[in-house]
Design a protein around this motif. Structure first.
Motif, PDB file in Angstrom:
ATOM      1  N   ALA A  24     -11.968 -39.555 -79.359  1.00 33.97           N
ATOM      2  CA  ALA A  24     -11.660 -39.262 -77.955  1.00 33.97           C
ATOM      3  C   ALA A  24     -11.434 -40.547 -77.163  1.00 33.97           C
ATOM      4  O   ALA A  24     -12.010 -41.600 -77.463  1.00 33.97           O
ATOM      5  N   SER A  25     -10.607 -40.459 -76.151  1.00 36.21           N
ATOM      6  CA  SER A  25     -10.460 -41.525 -75.163  1.00 36.21           C
ATOM      7  C   SER A  25     -11.357 -41.173 -73.984  1.00 36.21           C
ATOM      8  O   SER A  25     -11.561 -39.987 -73.680  1.00 36.21           O
ATOM      9  N   TYR A  26     -11.889 -42.171 -73.302  1.00 36.30           N
ATOM     10  CA  TYR A  26     -12.781 -41.875 -72.182  1.00 36.30           C
ATOM     11  C   TYR A  26     -12.780 -43.020 -71.179  1.00 36.30           C
ATOM     12  O   TYR A  26     -12.416 -44.155 -71.490  1.00 36.30           O
ATOM     13  N   LYS A  27     -13.181 -42.697 -69.951  1.00 35.23           N
ATOM     14  CA  LYS A  27     -13.317 -43.688 -68.887  1.00 35.23           C
ATOM     15  C   LYS A  27     -14.541 -43.321 -68.059  1.00 35.23           C
ATOM     16  O   LYS A  27     -14.739 -42.155 -67.707  1.00 35.23           O
ATOM     17  N   THR A  28     -15.366 -44.321 -67.764  1.00 35.93           N
ATOM     18  CA  THR A  28     -16.571 -44.121 -66.963  1.00 35.93           C
ATOM     19  C   THR A  28     -16.322 -44.614 -65.538  1.00 35.93           C
ATOM     20  O   THR A  28     -15.808 -45.718 -65.335  1.00 35.93           O
ATOM     21  N   VAL A  29     -16.683 -43.784 -64.566  1.00 42.44           N
ATOM     22  CA  VAL A  29     -16.444 -44.108 -63.162  1.00 42.44           C
ATOM     23  C   VAL A  29     -17.703 -43.790 -62.354  1.00 42.44           C
ATOM     24  O   VAL A  29     -18.327 -42.748 -62.548  1.00 42.44           O
ATOM     25  N   ASP A  30     -18.068 -44.706 -61.461  1.00 43.06           N
ATOM     26  CA  ASP A  30     -19.153 -44.457 -60.503  1.00 43.06           C
ATOM     27  C   ASP A  30     -18.515 -44.065 -59.177  1.00 43.06           C
ATOM     28  O   ASP A  30     -17.860 -44.885 -58.525  1.00 43.06           O
ATOM     29  N   ILE A  31     -18.699 -42.799 -58.765  1.00 40.16           N
ATOM     30  CA  ILE A  31     -17.994 -42.317 -57.585  1.00 40.16           C
ATOM     31  C   ILE A  31     -18.799 -41.219 -56.890  1.00 40.16           C
ATOM     32  O   ILE A  31     -19.418 -40.387 -57.555  1.00 40.16           O
ATOM     33  N   TYR A  32     -18.823 -41.263 -55.568  1.00 41.87           N
ATOM     34  CA  TYR A  32     -19.541 -40.284 -54.741  1.00 41.87           C
ATOM     35  C   TYR A  32     -21.003 -40.149 -55.161  1.00 41.87           C
ATOM     36  O   TYR A  32     -21.573 -39.051 -55.160  1.00 41.87           O
ATOM     37  N   LEU A  65     -10.276 -36.779 -60.947  1.00 41.05           N
ATOM     38  CA  LEU A  65     -11.172 -37.263 -59.896  1.00 41.05           C
ATOM     39  C   LEU A  65     -10.752 -36.772 -58.519  1.00 41.05           C
ATOM     40  O   LEU A  65     -11.591 -36.520 -57.653  1.00 41.05           O
ATOM     41  N   ALA A  66      -9.453 -36.641 -58.295  1.00 46.83           N
ATOM     42  CA  ALA A  66      -8.946 -36.168 -57.001  1.00 46.83           C
ATOM     43  C   ALA A  66      -8.985 -34.656 -56.896  1.00 46.83           C
ATOM     44  O   ALA A  66      -8.871 -34.102 -55.804  1.00 46.83           O
ATOM     45  N   SER A  67      -9.162 -33.975 -58.021  1.00 55.93           N
ATOM     46  CA  SER A  67      -9.109 -32.525 -58.047  1.00 55.93           C
ATOM     47  C   SER A  67     -10.359 -31.890 -57.441  1.00 55.93           C
ATOM     48  O   SER A  67     -11.471 -32.407 -57.585  1.00 55.93           O
ATOM     49  N   ASN A  68     -10.164 -30.738 -56.789  1.00 51.62           N
ATOM     50  CA  ASN A  68     -11.316 -29.988 -56.292  1.00 51.62           C
ATOM     51  C   ASN A  68     -11.875 -29.040 -57.353  1.00 51.62           C
ATOM     52  O   ASN A  68     -12.702 -28.188 -57.047  1.00 51.62           O
ATOM     53  N   ASN A 222     -13.424 -46.068 -56.429  1.00 52.01           N
ATOM     54  CA  ASN A 222     -13.232 -46.063 -54.974  1.00 52.01           C
ATOM     55  C   ASN A 222     -12.776 -44.665 -54.559  1.00 52.01           C
ATOM     56  O   ASN A 222     -11.620 -44.296 -54.748  1.00 52.01           O
ATOM     57  N   GLY A 223     -13.695 -43.893 -54.008  1.00 49.94           N
ATOM     58  CA  GLY A 223     -13.373 -42.527 -53.600  1.00 49.94           C
ATOM     59  C   GLY A 223     -12.918 -42.386 -52.167  1.00 49.94           C
ATOM     60  O   GLY A 223     -12.719 -41.275 -51.676  1.00 49.94           O
ATOM     61  N   ASN A 224     -12.727 -43.521 -51.487  1.00 44.98           N
ATOM     62  CA  ASN A 224     -12.407 -43.493 -50.055  1.00 44.98           C
ATOM     63  C   ASN A 224     -10.896 -43.464 -49.829  1.00 44.98           C
ATOM     64  O   ASN A 224     -10.293 -44.421 -49.338  1.00 44.98           O
ATOM     65  N   VAL A 225     -10.277 -42.348 -50.167  1.00 39.26           N
ATOM     66  CA  VAL A 225      -8.821 -42.223 -50.088  1.00 39.26           C
ATOM     67  C   VAL A 225      -8.442 -41.095 -49.131  1.00 39.26           C
ATOM     68  O   VAL A 225      -8.988 -39.988 -49.209  1.00 39.26           O
ATOM     69  N   VAL A 226      -7.496 -41.400 -48.235  1.00 39.52           N
ATOM     70  CA  VAL A 226      -6.887 -40.387 -47.376  1.00 39.52           C
ATOM     71  C   VAL A 226      -5.419 -40.294 -47.774  1.00 39.52           C
ATOM     72  O   VAL A 226      -4.716 -41.305 -47.834  1.00 39.52           O
ATOM     73  N   LEU A 227      -4.957 -39.091 -48.061  1.00 37.72           N
ATOM     74  CA  LEU A 227      -3.564 -38.866 -48.459  1.00 37.72           C
ATOM     75  C   LEU A 227      -2.700 -38.708 -47.215  1.00 37.72           C
ATOM     76  O   LEU A 227      -3.079 -37.979 -46.295  1.00 37.72           O
ATOM     77  N   CYS A 228      -1.544 -39.373 -47.177  1.00 40.13           N
ATOM     78  CA  CYS A 228      -0.689 -39.310 -45.990  1.00 40.13           C
ATOM     79  C   CYS A 228       0.712 -38.805 -46.323  1.00 40.13           C
ATOM     80  O   CYS A 228       1.459 -39.456 -47.052  1.00 40.13           O
ATOM     81  N   GLU A 229       1.062 -37.642 -45.772  1.00 45.00           N
ATOM     82  CA  GLU A 229       2.417 -37.106 -45.866  1.00 45.00           C
ATOM     83  C   GLU A 229       3.271 -37.787 -44.795  1.00 45.00           C
ATOM     84  O   GLU A 229       2.953 -37.726 -43.608  1.00 45.00           O
ATOM     85  N   ARG A 230       4.372 -38.444 -45.217  1.00 44.28           N
ATOM     86  CA  ARG A 230       5.193 -39.201 -44.284  1.00 44.28           C
ATOM     87  C   ARG A 230       6.675 -38.827 -44.353  1.00 44.28           C
ATOM     88  O   ARG A 230       7.542 -39.541 -43.822  1.00 44.28           O
ATOM     89  N   GLY A 231       6.955 -37.694 -44.999  1.00 40.56           N
ATOM     90  CA  GLY A 231       8.334 -37.253 -45.106  1.00 40.56           C
ATOM     91  C   GLY A 231       8.942 -37.654 -46.432  1.00 40.56           C
ATOM     92  O   GLY A 231       8.708 -38.754 -46.939  1.00 40.56           O
ATOM     93  N   ILE A 232       9.726 -36.741 -47.000  1.00 39.06           N
ATOM     94  CA  ILE A 232      10.394 -37.006 -48.269  1.00 39.06           C
ATOM     95  C   ILE A 232      11.904 -36.995 -48.061  1.00 39.06           C
ATOM     96  O   ILE A 232      12.409 -36.497 -47.052  1.00 39.06           O
TER      97      ILE A 232
END
Length: 330
Positions: A24-32, A65-68, A222-232
């Motif tokens: 398996a591949s894996y990644k360890t993250v410290d978040i929230y 990580l971004a998924s609810n 780094n869990g401190n992310v705000v997503l910004c929609e700016r037009g496509i």
């Protein structure tokens, strides 16, 4: 893909041995406040079990990580004392580009009086035309810092290059612009910086690609992310870009991260900014970022879409009315 949320203080040595001895591949993250291990592919992850694992979740989306799917409660981001993602709709406002100290201080004081919580301003400017105003660079960041000190408003400004990381250590919130939305090295380095990040959607990115871009930042703990929609970019020419409010809300159904709307860039014309801003708030945006200039007609960049301080004050009053109807605050 599986996510293992580990028990607090648990001995993970046996789990790490199992992962290393598997294919398996894996990644360890410290978040929230949690230690999380992401493991793939599913066929290998399903075989792994250990007493140190508190929760094992199979995540279907390619941005675990971004998924609810694993983090059900909405994430609230703090930029100094400003909270994004809670009851309050946060407004960031300021000039498209920092031109000089007087201009920036004038706007900063005006937008704060009108109710803005964050000061935005471009010090490094990504311009399509290489002969257009490119920004003041580090000097612009210093001007923003001075305006922040005088008004008490935290600053959000855009980074363009990994070589400027040290300059942004004094910035309160780092913006990744649309043109760098898939600059993966920059996303990683900004993630490592540990500061709140405003991640704009690339002008040709799908919602899923946008969320996967955020994963690069989150995967650096780094869990401190705000997503910004700016037009496509679409076939439509009556606006500068197409503000994808549907895409913005679709993102909110997939992620726990707060969502921002930038009505200035898709409008391209100041007479459209009010309506796009109000529509975004009504649809559920947690934050707005709006361009304001004391004399837009002589602005060195994006002169046609920047509001005057007077117009911004009118907009803030209209936003307050919409927000009140929704049971939120500004």
């Amino acid at each position: 893909m599986y996510m293992f949320v580990l028990k607090s203080g648990a001995d993970t040595s046996t789990l790490m041995e199992k992962l290393k001895s598997s294919s398996a591949s894996y990644k360890t993250v410290d978040i929230y406040g949690k230690k999380v291990v992401i493991v793939w592919p599913d066929s290998e992850a399903e075989k792994i079990n250990d007493d140190s694992i508190e929760i094992s979740t199979k995540v279907k989306r390619p941005f675990p990580l971004a998924s609810n799917e694993w983090k059900k409660e909405p994430t609230k981001i703090k930029v100094k004392d400003v909270e994004i993602g809670g009851e309050k709709v946060v407004v960031a406002a300021g000039p498209c580009a920092v031109e000089n100290e007087e201009q920036t201080l004038t706007v900063a004081k005006a937008v704060k009086r009108a109710g803005a919580s964050l000061l935005r301003g471009g010090a490094y400017k990504p311009r399509t035309n290489p002969y257009s105003f490119q920004g003041l660079g580090e000097q612009g960041v210093k001007i923003l810092k001075k305006a922040s000190d005088e008004t008490g408003m935290p600053v959000v400004t855009e980074i363009m290059d990994t070589r400027d990381i040290d300059v942004f250590k004094t910035v309160d919130m780092v913006q990744i612009g649309a043109r760098n939305a898939q600059n993966f090295n920059l996303l990683r380095e900004v993630g490592k910086l540990g500061k709140p990040v405003l991640l704009k959607r690339g002008m040709a990115n799908t919602v899923e690609e946008w969320l996967q871009a955020s994963e690069y930042i989150l995967s650096e703990s780094n869990g401190n992310v705000v997503l910004c929609e700016r037009g496509i970019r679409t076939f439509e020419k009556s606006t500068r870009f197409t503000l994808d409010i549907g895409g913005m809300i679709a993102a909110k159904t997939m992620t726990h991260l707060p969502v921002c709307a930038d009505p200035s860039h898709p409008a391209g014309k100041r007479e459209l900014v009010h309506s796009l801003a109000l529509a975004s708030v009504a649809a559920g945006a947690d934050m707005l970022i709006i361009e304001v200039h004391p004399h837009p007609e002589v602005a060195l960049s994006d002169s046609e879409q920047q509001l005057t301080p007077e117009s911004f004050e009118v907009l803030m009053n209209r936003i307050k009315a919409v927000v009140s109807a929704l049971g939120r605050k500004v």
